[in-house]
Design an enzyme around this catalytic site. Sequence first.
Site, PDB file in Angstrom:
ATOM      1  N   GLN A 186      -8.645  -1.043  -3.612  1.00 34.44           N
ATOM      2  CA  GLN A 186      -8.145  -0.584  -4.905  1.00 34.44           C
ATOM      3  C   GLN A 186      -9.306  -0.529  -5.894  1.00 34.44           C
ATOM      4  O   GLN A 186     -10.063  -1.505  -6.019  1.00 34.44           O
ATOM      5  CB  GLN A 186      -7.056  -1.522  -5.415  1.00 34.44           C
ATOM      6  CG  GLN A 186      -5.829  -1.589  -4.527  1.00 34.44           C
ATOM      7  CD  GLN A 186      -4.956  -0.353  -4.623  1.00 34.44           C
ATOM      8  OE1 GLN A 186      -5.162   0.514  -5.472  1.00 34.44           O
ATOM      9  NE2 GLN A 186      -3.969  -0.259  -3.744  1.00 34.44           N
ATOM     10  N   TYR A 214       1.296   0.078   6.081  1.00 32.78           N
ATOM     11  CA  TYR A 214       0.047   0.430   5.376  1.00 32.78           C
ATOM     12  C   TYR A 214      -0.506  -0.776   4.612  1.00 32.78           C
ATOM     13  O   TYR A 214      -0.795  -0.691   3.418  1.00 32.78           O
ATOM     14  CB  TYR A 214       0.273   1.593   4.398  1.00 32.78           C
ATOM     15  CG  TYR A 214       0.987   2.792   4.951  1.00 32.78           C
ATOM     16  CD1 TYR A 214       0.299   3.757   5.688  1.00 32.78           C
ATOM     17  CD2 TYR A 214       2.351   2.976   4.738  1.00 32.78           C
ATOM     18  CE1 TYR A 214       0.963   4.871   6.201  1.00 32.78           C
ATOM     19  CE2 TYR A 214       3.018   4.097   5.237  1.00 32.78           C
ATOM     20  CZ  TYR A 214       2.315   5.031   5.964  1.00 32.78           C
ATOM     21  OH  TYR A 214       2.976   6.132   6.457  1.00 32.78           O
ATOM     22  N   ASN A 219      -4.171  -6.508   0.684  1.00 33.51           N
ATOM     23  CA  ASN A 219      -4.146  -6.564  -0.781  1.00 33.51           C
ATOM     24  C   ASN A 219      -2.842  -7.142  -1.316  1.00 33.51           C
ATOM     25  O   ASN A 219      -2.843  -8.068  -2.142  1.00 33.51           O
ATOM     26  CB  ASN A 219      -4.370  -5.155  -1.341  1.00 33.51           C
ATOM     27  CG  ASN A 219      -4.426  -5.122  -2.849  1.00 33.51           C
ATOM     28  OD1 ASN A 219      -5.291  -5.723  -3.461  1.00 33.51           O
ATOM     29  ND2 ASN A 219      -3.497  -4.396  -3.464  1.00 33.51           N
ATOM     30  N   GLU A 235      -0.971  -1.847  10.138  1.00 36.65           N
ATOM     31  CA  GLU A 235      -2.074  -1.024   9.640  1.00 36.65           C
ATOM     32  C   GLU A 235      -2.712  -0.353  10.840  1.00 36.65           C
ATOM     33  O   GLU A 235      -2.698  -0.893  11.954  1.00 36.65           O
ATOM     34  CB  GLU A 235      -3.082  -1.878   8.890  1.00 36.65           C
ATOM     35  CG  GLU A 235      -4.374  -1.188   8.474  1.00 36.65           C
ATOM     36  CD  GLU A 235      -4.155   0.000   7.567  1.00 36.65           C
ATOM     37  OE1 GLU A 235      -4.692   1.077   7.881  1.00 36.65           O
ATOM     38  OE2 GLU A 235      -3.442  -0.133   6.551  1.00 36.65           O
ATOM     39  N   ASP A 297       3.170   1.184   0.966  1.00 35.59           N
ATOM     40  CA  ASP A 297       2.152   1.702   0.048  1.00 35.59           C
ATOM     41  C   ASP A 297       1.428   2.821   0.798  1.00 35.59           C
ATOM     42  O   ASP A 297       0.286   2.662   1.230  1.00 35.59           O
ATOM     43  CB  ASP A 297       1.190   0.584  -0.360  1.00 35.59           C
ATOM     44  CG  ASP A 297       0.142   1.039  -1.374  1.00 35.59           C
ATOM     45  OD1 ASP A 297       0.262   2.171  -1.890  1.00 35.59           O
ATOM     46  OD2 ASP A 297      -0.804   0.276  -1.631  1.00 35.59           O
ATOM     47  N   CYS A 322       0.799   6.305  -4.815  1.00 39.12           N
ATOM     48  CA  CYS A 322      -0.301   6.866  -5.602  1.00 39.12           C
ATOM     49  C   CYS A 322      -0.066   8.333  -5.925  1.00 39.12           C
ATOM     50  O   CYS A 322      -0.949   8.987  -6.482  1.00 39.12           O
ATOM     51  CB  CYS A 322      -1.629   6.696  -4.853  1.00 39.12           C
ATOM     52  SG  CYS A 322      -1.677   7.524  -3.244  1.00 39.12           S
ATOM     53  N   GLU A 356      -0.272   5.655 -10.566  1.00 38.51           N
ATOM     54  CA  GLU A 356       0.309   4.796  -9.533  1.00 38.51           C
ATOM     55  C   GLU A 356       1.706   4.388  -9.987  1.00 38.51           C
ATOM     56  O   GLU A 356       1.908   4.003 -11.142  1.00 38.51           O
ATOM     57  CB  GLU A 356      -0.573   3.565  -9.338  1.00 38.51           C
ATOM     58  CG  GLU A 356      -0.386   2.859  -8.032  1.00 38.51           C
ATOM     59  CD  GLU A 356      -1.357   3.319  -6.955  1.00 38.51           C
ATOM     60  OE1 GLU A 356      -1.263   2.820  -5.837  1.00 38.51           O
ATOM     61  OE2 GLU A 356      -2.208   4.187  -7.251  1.00 38.51           O
TER      62      GLU A 356
END
Length: 364
Positions: A186, A214, A219, A235, A297, A322, A356
């Site tokens: 990020q 994801y 994070n 992931e 995400d 996003c 976002e």
Amino acid sequence: MPLSHIDPANYDALLAAKVARTCEQLAPFTASAPTVIPSPPEAFRMRAEFRVWHNGDALDYVMFPPGEPQNPVVITRFPIACAAIQALMPDLLAALRAHTELRRKLFQVEFLSTTSGETLVTLAYHRRLDASWETAAEALAGQFKLALVGRSRKQKVVVGRDYVTETLHVAGRDYHYRQYDQAFTQPNAAVNRQMIEWACASVTGEGGDLLELYCGNGNFTLPLSRHFNQVLATELAKTSIRAAQWGIAANHIENVAMIRLAAEEVTQAMNGEREFRRLADLPQPLSAYKLNTVFVDPPRAGLDPATVAMVQRFPTIVYVSCNPASLAENLATLSLSHDISRFALFDQFPYTAHMECGVVLRRR
């Protein structure tokens, strides 16, 4: 982003206009006003990337206007970069300019920094890097106390290390993250921290187990783990998985299991359509997880139709996006079964059209 768009004096008005546009896009799915998380108007970017322009003895950072690759704009100041990058830029350029081995066929410089000022610099070249370059690079890294990576075609030379370690204080606790060269992180640490806190507040009291798609370098995964019995995080990118596994160990988290699957493959596994050997590494069978909440995400394209149908089975969906356009496409289906209970906008990218978004959906 053209430098002419950077306008700290008018940041509030620019943000208000962007919020209005995003709310209009999402108006068919929620009538509530969003929680809006602003960014610092300056010094917010933890990443920066510049092309390098050679003109005789001159060496400059440059950017190019859209569609004008032969019209370089020299960058002498980049006020949206964090303080550590801003301070390093001129001194690093002077050192590169003064050293023939370091400047020869250099075409790009990338910066990745942290809230503590720890910085990784990547130098990209149109030539093979040899022992002479490595000797010069080691001196440069020592001079500026940097992590340094040299890249050329099919070559990567690591001087010291190829990562930085970020620490974010989230909901009363410090979380440590590993951020690798070339891997996604990020870009706006201040806003990112508030995004994570919003996500954690959104699932407080949910209980059960969490499926995360994801997950990147963990994070959201690491702080979210405090709110669930078990977390199954997925992931596809190997470097991100390596970073997430480091974070799980470094933060002494014991209830997160990682699997390397794409979202489409997770959907197939959840639907019983395919068996994956990688699932054998889980501490328990997939069917044994009490998955009541899903956190997604996704990239800018959003969720594919099969994954939308799969997450629609969950009582609670936490969706960070996003791209408001792809979020709206997914909400057209998700809103048939779920209502939005929380809605937030996070200005990760000031002075751009990007916004976002975060929504929490609960099944009716």
